[in-house]
Structure formats: C-alpha cells, structure tokens
Design a protein around this motif. Structure first.
Motif, PDB file in Angstrom:
ATOM      1  N   ALA A  88       0.835  -1.142   0.041  1.00 30.27           N
ATOM      2  CA  ALA A  88      -0.043  -0.139  -0.050  1.00 30.27           C
ATOM      3  C   ALA A  88       1.031   1.323   0.104  1.00 30.27           C
ATOM      4  CB  ALA A  88      -0.832   0.048   1.254  1.00 30.27           C
ATOM      5  N   TYR A  89       0.313   2.363  -0.838  1.00 31.56           N
ATOM      6  CA  TYR A  89       1.021   3.486  -0.683  1.00 31.56           C
ATOM      7  C   TYR A  89       0.173   4.444   0.121  1.00 31.56           C
ATOM      8  CZ  TYR A  89       4.449   2.365  -4.153  1.00 31.56           C
ATOM      9  OH  TYR A  89       5.515   1.715  -5.024  1.00 31.56           O
TER      10      TYR A  89
ATOM     11  N   ASN B 286      -5.790  -0.638  -6.275  1.00 32.94           N
ATOM     12  CA  ASN B 286      -7.015  -0.033  -5.832  1.00 32.94           C
ATOM     13  C   ASN B 286      -6.887   1.502  -5.558  1.00 32.94           C
ATOM     14  OD1 ASN B 286      -8.715  -2.514  -5.029  1.00 32.94           O
ATOM     15  ND2 ASN B 286      -6.994  -2.721  -3.384  1.00 32.94           N
ATOM     16  N   PHE B 287      -7.342   2.251  -6.592  1.00 32.46           N
ATOM     17  CA  PHE B 287      -7.202   3.561  -6.740  1.00 32.46           C
ATOM     18  C   PHE B 287      -7.684   4.289  -5.147  1.00 32.46           C
ATOM     19  CE2 PHE B 287      -8.021   7.935  -8.274  1.00 32.46           C
ATOM     20  CZ  PHE B 287      -6.910   8.281  -8.748  1.00 32.46           C
ATOM     21  N   ASP B 288      -8.779   3.649  -4.881  1.00 32.47           N
ATOM     22  CA  ASP B 288      -9.588   3.983  -3.727  1.00 32.47           C
ATOM     23  C   ASP B 288      -9.847   2.854  -2.743  1.00 32.47           C
ATOM     24  OD1 ASP B 288     -10.426   6.774  -4.668  1.00 32.47           O
ATOM     25  OD2 ASP B 288     -11.605   5.450  -5.914  1.00 32.47           O
ATOM     26  N   VAL B 289      -9.534   3.034  -1.405  1.00 32.87           N
ATOM     27  CA  VAL B 289      -9.902   1.852  -0.240  1.00 32.87           C
ATOM     28  C   VAL B 289     -11.261   1.506  -0.511  1.00 32.87           C
ATOM     29  CG1 VAL B 289      -9.897   1.407   1.993  1.00 32.87           C
ATOM     30  CG2 VAL B 289      -7.749   2.635   0.939  1.00 32.87           C
TER      31      VAL B 289
ATOM     32  N   PHE C 288      -4.162   2.431  -2.768  1.00 37.18           N
ATOM     33  CA  PHE C 288      -3.704   3.764  -2.406  1.00 37.18           C
ATOM     34  C   PHE C 288      -4.374   4.135  -1.043  1.00 37.18           C
ATOM     35  CE2 PHE C 288      -2.656   5.238  -6.903  1.00 37.18           C
ATOM     36  CZ  PHE C 288      -1.500   4.472  -6.840  1.00 37.18           C
ATOM     37  N   ILE C 289      -3.836   4.612   0.052  1.00 42.20           N
ATOM     38  CA  ILE C 289      -4.421   5.063   1.233  1.00 42.20           C
ATOM     39  C   ILE C 289      -4.374   6.345   1.620  1.00 42.20           C
ATOM     40  CG2 ILE C 289      -4.584   4.502   3.650  1.00 42.20           C
ATOM     41  CD1 ILE C 289      -3.207   1.836   3.275  1.00 42.20           C
TER      42      ILE C 289
END
Length: 422
Positions: free
Chosen positions: A221-222, A317-320, A346-347
């Motif tokens: 995750a970033y 996952n551009f959004d959680v 991405f978080i």
C-alpha cells in the motif's frame, strides 16, 4: 482428488477434458459429493476457488443422465456479468451434452427480453438469471417453474447487500417445495443464515478459505494524498512492459472516465467499465481486456466479484473500498489458477480506519510505502487518529500537480486541523 474419481457421464467428462480440468479444487472436492447426494448445501468460499464448477458439474451430470421435463435448474446471481460468466461455463462444460441454457438479465439488445421469454416458455434446462429481470418475466405468468429440481444462489451475500432478499423470497415461493437448494456465498453474516433458514432443509455446510486473499498475491500500500494518486499511477507504470494486464478499481463511477482519460494521455491502452454503460458496451470492454487489446481496465466494484479473467498481473485500488470484504474480492482478480499477482492500494488520511479494518479481516499487516520523494511528502499511517472521520464528500477526485497540498512535515494531520472538509 481428480475429476475421474467421480461418476460423471462420458459427455460431461469429455467437456472437462476439453477444458483441461483434471484436479478438483477444495470446494469442488467437498461440495460435489453432497450435491450428488441431492442434499441441500451452504458453501462459503471466496471468489476464484472454483465454486461455479462445483455446482454446475453435478447438475449437468444429472440432466445428461436422466434428461429434464422442462426448466430443471434455476441459478440466481447478483449481476449481469456473473450471469454471463456462469452461462459461458455452462456452454463449455456441456459442449458434448444435450443441455440447453439461457442467461436472463436486464439491458442488452432490444430483442433480448423476447429471446428470454421464448426460452422460458419452451423450458430451457438451465436458467441463469438476475433476480430483478427474472421477476419481470415471472410477473407476466409465462414459464413453468413447477419442474425445477435445483435452485442455486450464487454470491448470495452480494445479492442481499444489493437489497434482493424480498425478490429472492418471491421467486422461491413460485418453485416446488421438493427441490435441492444450494447457497454459495463468500461470507456468512447473520442475514445469510436467515436466508438459509428460510429456504434450505437441513443443509450440509462447506467452508473454504473464508475471506482470505491468496498467499501468492504480493500486497503493498502507498500512503498518499488525493492529488498525488494520478502522478503515482504514472510513476508506478512508467515501464509499460512490467505488467501485461492491469485492473484499476475506484469506488466512484465519476472517477472512471477521468482516470481513463489521464491514462490515455500517458499513452496507455486503457478503457473503463461501470454500471453507466449499456450491456453491449460493457461486454465489448471486457472482451477487449480479455483479448489483451486493452492493457488497463478501470472499473467500479461491479467487477470485484464474478468476473473470471485469467492473467491479470496487477490489481490497483485507486480508492480503499468501503467494505473490507470488497478488498478481498478486488484483489482476488489476480493470482488466479495458481498464478502469482500484485495488489497495490492507495491509502489517504480519510481511508486509514477502513484499511485497518481490512488488515483485521485478512489477519495480516500490509506493507506501507511512502510516495516517491519527487511527488512530495506522504501521510503517516495512524488509523487510530483518523478513526470515525468521514470519507470525504463523495465528489470525484480533483486532478492536481505533484505534491500533497497542505502538509505538516509528513506527519498525519490532527483531526481538528485538516484542510479537507468532511
């Protein structure tokens, strides 16, 4: 366990051999003996475990062996995509069998409803349907469902999440009491138990790898701010040959078009899919992605379950996702059929508490990475600090330049000082 150890009819075995099926998956090994005994079943297995074949093969075998007197099997699934996938698998497995099937779903071509009506009146052996479209046909009082011997509910938890409980119960009331009922679900919350108690009789239970991602998925995750996401995508994918097939999930339909537009500016072969597209358009997008004409497909959670596309190298996952279970289904699109895969998420600050729930669910901590220095500083992962905060106002992301806007030396903002409104 091998498929040859089951008492399949020669026509079914021919179909299995032509599709290259030899070894059973765990859910197939456990579920098929129960189904052969014509007992009711609750099977809890996540997507990608082979559950579709687990229920299709015994049903096809029974029809191939003894024929049918009309509609023999009714399979209900939550989405058009899953209905089409199941129908395609029926077509493959039954290639050498005298078995007919029809997919019943909304949308599609103008004459689709009429084709479905004709098939229902003639009594196709197997009907695969979404609840709403099936009820539309049933309300017109054609189609004889008194011959149904098998009722199968696939992705039952998803159907209940989508509000189909009453529709399912209305359908069930039109079916014979004496039937075999099979319920397949990725999760087993209380509402599924309620449904099972309403329509199943002394069911056997099978539980396989509940809500755990495959071990061969590399999860990272970033930590990022919203306006760093697109520059980060560009940075991660700058070597276009690293991944042949990429699936990007976003939680908002409004984001799909914008993400695709930016990807095309980066010279990627990209396309998007959401419930806003007509069925024919969606099928074309999926076909191009399967055939590798499209390298990147951007999708909403309409694809997180029920789409079986082999060879996806990366899920991003551009959004959680709002629901921790959806994370499992999203990343389950990669590392299928014993392959390996990569899942990147991405978080942002507002996502941190939800991502902690995901980690609790999968019982592991996902490695967190800051964005590259040239993109600016990153938020610090501190889900306790952001517990209870909103997930934003639901608006699409706003394209921004590099960097993270107002930051506090890379440290997570305190709730009272956030420049991002709830």
């Amino acid at each position: 366990m091998k498929f040859t150890e089951f008492d399949f009819e020669p026509e079914v075995m021919d179909g299995l051999e032509s599709m290259g099926f030899e070894e059973c998956t765990p859910v197939q090994e456990l579920a098929m003996p129960v189904i052969f005994q014509e007992e009711d079943l609750i099977a809890c297995a996540q997507t990608g475990t082979g559950k579709t074949a687990a229920y299709l093969l015994p049903v096809l075998n029974r029809v191939a062996r003894g024929g049918s007197k009309g509609i023999d099997t009714l399979i209900i699934a939550p989405t058009r995509e899953l209905v089409l996938q199941i129908d395609q698998q029926i077509e493959g497995f039954s290639y050498f069998c005298p078995v007919s099937s029809i997919a019943v779903y909304g949308g599609g071509e103008a004459n689709a409803f009429e084709r479905q009506r004709v098939a229902l009146r003639k009594g196709a052996d197997i009907i695969v349907a979404t609840p709403g479209r099936l009820l539309a046909h049933m309300n017109l009082r054609y189609g004889d469902f008194s011959t149904v011997r098998h009722l199968i509910l696939d992705e039952a938890d998803r159907m209940l999440d989508m509000g189909f409980f009453e529709d399912i119960m209305r359908i069930v009331r039109e079916l014979p009491v004496e039937r075999q009922t099979l319920l397949f679900s990725a999760t087993m919350p209380p509402k599924i138990r309620k449904l099972a108690n309403s329509i199943l009789r002394e069911p056997h239970e099978v539980n396989i790898a509940i809500s755990k991602p495959a071990e061969n998925i590399l999860q990272v995750a970033y930590m990022t701010y919203e306006n760093q996401k697109l520059p980060l995508v560009s940075d991660l994918l700058k070597d276009k040959d690293d991944f042949e097939s990429i699936l990007i999930f976003t939680s908002r339909k409004a984001n799909v078009t914008q993400i695709v537009r930016e990807l095309k500016k980066m010279k990627f072969r990209a396309d998007g899919i959401s419930s806003d597209l007509e069925q024919g358009e969606r099928e074309e997008v999926l076909r191009n992605f399967r055939n590798r004409k499209t390298q990147i497909m951007v999708a909403t959670d309409i694809l997180s379950r029920g789409i079986d596309i082999e060879g996806i190298d990366l899920v991003l996952n551009f959004d959680v996702p709002n629901d921790a279970e959806d994370y499992v289904h999203r990343i389950g699109r990669t590392a299928r059929a014993q392959r390996s895969g990569v899942a990147i998420t991405f978080i942002t600050e507002k996502d941190q508490h939800d991502f902690k729930k995901i980690e609790d669910l999968i019982e592991r901590e996902v490695t967190k990475i800051p964005v590259p220095p040239e993109l600016g500083e990153s938020p610090v992962y501190n889900p306790k600090e952001f517990r209870g905060r909103g997930r934003g106002n639901g608006k699409p992301f706003r394209k921004g330049g590099k960097g993270g806007g107002n930051r506090s030396g890379g440290k997570g903002r305190k709730p009272g000082n956030s420049s991002q409104k709830k």
